[in-house]
Design an enzyme around this catalytic site. Structure first.
Site: not given
Length: 114
Positions: A7, A9-11, A14
């Site tokens: 995802n 948008r998820c730190r 990433r």
């Protein structure tokens, strides 16, 4: 080949992707919110993770709290809930052959490279 259920948008997701990228191994990115796994695919992933379905659920998500919390659900129903609402799937998940890990913390991913 590696596969990361990611995802963007998820730190943590990433960070997990950065670990996979740094491994030098070929990998595929699956943006599972856009392309959710099928029931059978998710069941197979759970087997590789050696987790019960409830252990992969993000229980703080609104959809879980509103629709599923405090209900008696079978493993099949929990898997179907994650298929229907992929936001419920913990992330990132990295699969390598017959092994898989949840990248929480992201350093767990390094287990696949030993």
């Amino acid at each position: 080949m590696l596969k990361i259920y990611h995802n963007p948008r998820c730190r943590k997701s990433r960070e997990g992707l950065a670990i996979v990228d740094a491994s030098g191994e070929e990998f595929e990115i699956v943006k599972y919110l856009d392309n959710p796994p099928s029931y059978l695919e998710l069941a197979a992933i759970l087997g590789k993770l050696n987790l019960k379905p409830i252990e992969l659920v993000r229980k703080n998500e609104t959809v879980w709290k509103e629709q599923f919390k405090n209900r008696e659900l079978s493993d099949k129903e929990i898997i179907q809930a994650m298929v229907d609402h992929p936001k419920l799937i913990e992330r990132p998940i990295v699969v390598k052959n017959n092994e898989a890990v949840v990248g929480r913390p992201p350093e767990n991913i390094n287990e696949l490279f030993k």
